[in-house]
Scaffold this motif. Sequence first.
Motif, PDB file in Angstrom:
ATOM      1  N   ARG A  10       0.845  -1.211   0.000  1.00 19.46           N
ATOM      2  CA  ARG A  10       0.000   0.000   0.000  1.00 19.46           C
ATOM      3  C   ARG A  10       0.875   1.254   0.000  1.00 19.46           C
ATOM      4  N   LYS A  11       1.956   1.236   0.783  1.00 16.75           N
ATOM      5  CA  LYS A  11       2.882   2.372   0.815  1.00 16.75           C
ATOM      6  C   LYS A  11       3.499   2.598  -0.557  1.00 16.75           C
ATOM      7  N   LYS A  12       3.885   1.476  -1.205  1.00 15.49           N
ATOM      8  CA  LYS A  12       4.493   1.567  -2.529  1.00 15.49           C
ATOM      9  C   LYS A  12       3.500   2.161  -3.531  1.00 15.49           C
ATOM     10  N   ARG A  13       2.239   1.689  -3.514  1.00 12.68           N
ATOM     11  CA  ARG A  13       1.212   2.222  -4.416  1.00 12.68           C
ATOM     12  C   ARG A  13       0.956   3.705  -4.113  1.00 12.68           C
ATOM     13  N   ARG A  14       0.972   4.028  -2.849  1.00 17.25           N
ATOM     14  CA  ARG A  14       0.725   5.422  -2.444  1.00 17.25           C
ATOM     15  C   ARG A  14       1.860   6.321  -2.935  1.00 17.25           C
ATOM     16  N   ARG A  15       3.111   5.863  -2.819  1.00 14.96           N
ATOM     17  CA  ARG A  15       4.257   6.636  -3.310  1.00 14.96           C
ATOM     18  C   ARG A  15       4.147   6.854  -4.817  1.00 14.96           C
ATOM     19  N   ILE A  16       3.800   5.799  -5.537  1.00 10.65           N
ATOM     20  CA  ILE A  16       3.635   5.902  -6.998  1.00 10.65           C
ATOM     21  C   ILE A  16       2.519   6.893  -7.328  1.00 10.65           C
ATOM     22  N   SER A  17       1.429   6.794  -6.613  1.00 14.49           N
ATOM     23  CA  SER A  17       0.300   7.700  -6.830  1.00 14.49           C
ATOM     24  C   SER A  17       0.710   9.150  -6.525  1.00 14.49           C
ATOM     25  N   ASN A  18       1.447   9.351  -5.445  1.00 19.83           N
ATOM     26  CA  ASN A  18       1.909  10.691  -5.085  1.00 19.83           C
ATOM     27  C   ASN A  18       2.859  11.250  -6.141  1.00 19.83           C
ATOM     28  N   ARG A  19       3.748  10.409  -6.656  1.00 22.23           N
ATOM     29  CA  ARG A  19       4.670  10.851  -7.712  1.00 22.23           C
ATOM     30  C   ARG A  19       3.903  11.276  -8.958  1.00 22.23           C
ATOM     31  N   ASN A  20       2.909  10.440  -9.317  1.00 27.02           N
ATOM     32  CA  ASN A  20       2.093  10.776 -10.495  1.00 27.02           C
ATOM     33  C   ASN A  20       1.342  12.096 -10.274  1.00 27.02           C
ATOM     34  N   SER A  21       0.783  12.269  -9.094  1.00 26.73           N
ATOM     35  CA  SER A  21       0.066  13.506  -8.776  1.00 26.73           C
ATOM     36  C   SER A  21       1.019  14.695  -8.818  1.00 26.73           C
ATOM     37  N   ALA A  22       2.210  14.532  -8.262  1.00 25.30           N
ATOM     38  CA  ALA A  22       3.192  15.620  -8.266  1.00 25.30           C
ATOM     39  C   ALA A  22       3.614  15.955  -9.692  1.00 25.30           C
ATOM     40  N   ARG A  23       3.826  14.916 -10.529  1.00 32.42           N
ATOM     41  CA  ARG A  23       4.206  15.138 -11.928  1.00 32.42           C
ATOM     42  C   ARG A  23       3.101  15.888 -12.669  1.00 32.42           C
ATOM     43  N   LYS A  24       1.835  15.449 -12.455  1.00 32.28           N
ATOM     44  CA  LYS A  24       0.702  16.130 -13.095  1.00 32.28           C
ATOM     45  C   LYS A  24       0.611  17.585 -12.626  1.00 32.28           C
ATOM     46  N   SER A  25       0.843  17.791 -11.348  1.00 36.01           N
ATOM     47  CA  SER A  25       0.788  19.142 -10.786  1.00 36.01           C
ATOM     48  C   SER A  25       1.881  20.022 -11.401  1.00 36.01           C
ATOM     49  N   ARG A  26       3.101  19.464 -11.548  1.00 34.90           N
ATOM     50  CA  ARG A  26       4.194  20.220 -12.169  1.00 34.90           C
ATOM     51  C   ARG A  26       3.880  20.540 -13.626  1.00 34.90           C
ATOM     52  N   MET A  27       3.318  19.567 -14.343  1.00 37.23           N
ATOM     53  CA  MET A  27       2.964  19.787 -15.746  1.00 37.23           C
ATOM     54  C   MET A  27       1.898  20.881 -15.861  1.00 37.23           C
ATOM     55  N   LYS A  28       0.895  20.817 -14.992  1.00 39.06           N
ATOM     56  CA  LYS A  28      -0.175  21.818 -15.011  1.00 39.06           C
ATOM     57  C   LYS A  28       0.399  23.202 -14.710  1.00 39.06           C
ATOM     58  N   LYS A  29       1.283  23.272 -13.716  1.00 36.00           N
ATOM     59  CA  LYS A  29       1.907  24.538 -13.363  1.00 36.00           C
ATOM     60  C   LYS A  29       2.746  25.059 -14.526  1.00 36.00           C
ATOM     61  N   GLN A  30       3.461  24.175 -15.214  1.00 34.53           N
ATOM     62  CA  GLN A  30       4.274  24.583 -16.358  1.00 34.53           C
ATOM     63  C   GLN A  30       3.392  25.113 -17.489  1.00 34.53           C
ATOM     64  N   GLN A  31       2.248  24.455 -17.726  1.00 29.32           N
ATOM     65  CA  GLN A  31       1.319  24.936 -18.747  1.00 29.32           C
ATOM     66  C   GLN A  31       0.799  26.318 -18.392  1.00 29.32           C
ATOM     67  N   GLN A  32       0.469  26.522 -17.115  1.00 27.39           N
ATOM     68  CA  GLN A  32       0.000  27.842 -16.677  1.00 27.39           C
ATOM     69  C   GLN A  32       1.088  28.895 -16.873  1.00 27.39           C
ATOM     70  N   MET A  33       2.325  28.525 -16.555  1.00 22.05           N
ATOM     71  CA  MET A  33       3.443  29.457 -16.732  1.00 22.05           C
ATOM     72  C   MET A  33       3.642  29.787 -18.217  1.00 22.05           C
ATOM     73  N   ASP A  34       3.538  28.777 -19.070  1.00 22.83           N
ATOM     74  CA  ASP A  34       3.669  28.995 -20.512  1.00 22.83           C
ATOM     75  C   ASP A  34       2.567  29.921 -21.025  1.00 22.83           C
TER      76      ASP A  34
END
Length: 129
Positions: A10-34
């Motif tokens: 469960r911890k491993k799945r949660r870490r993967i999920s958090n990484r994906n969420s963080a990546r999506k958040s960074r991508m969204k922020k980059q799009q907003q900056m662009d």
Amino acid sequence: MNPKEGIEERKKRRRISNRNSARKSRMKKQQQMDTLQIEITKMESEKVVLKEQIDLVAGNYFEMESENKVLKAQYDELTERLQSLNSFLKMIGFVNGYEIEIPEMPQTLVEPWQLPCSNGVANTGMFKC
């Protein structure tokens, strides 16, 4: 599977999920900056165009103001000359024994911006009668 392995999974799945969420958040922020950067560039271009227009209008204003001062000085000079000539004509008439009637200057010559409006002229809405 023992409970400890379940917790680790469960911890491993949660870490993967958090990484994906963080990546999506960074991508969204980059799009907003662009998007904001594009908007900044567009606004800077508009600013340059507007500044050029302001400079042009200011130049025209100062040119018209200068021309207006010249015309006002010419008007004052001509008015003074007319009054002098009228006085001279009255004096000549007095000396010769007859009265010369000199009409007053029409108000439209003194204040041309107050011309009477004609109903036959198309009204642009700019000048109100």
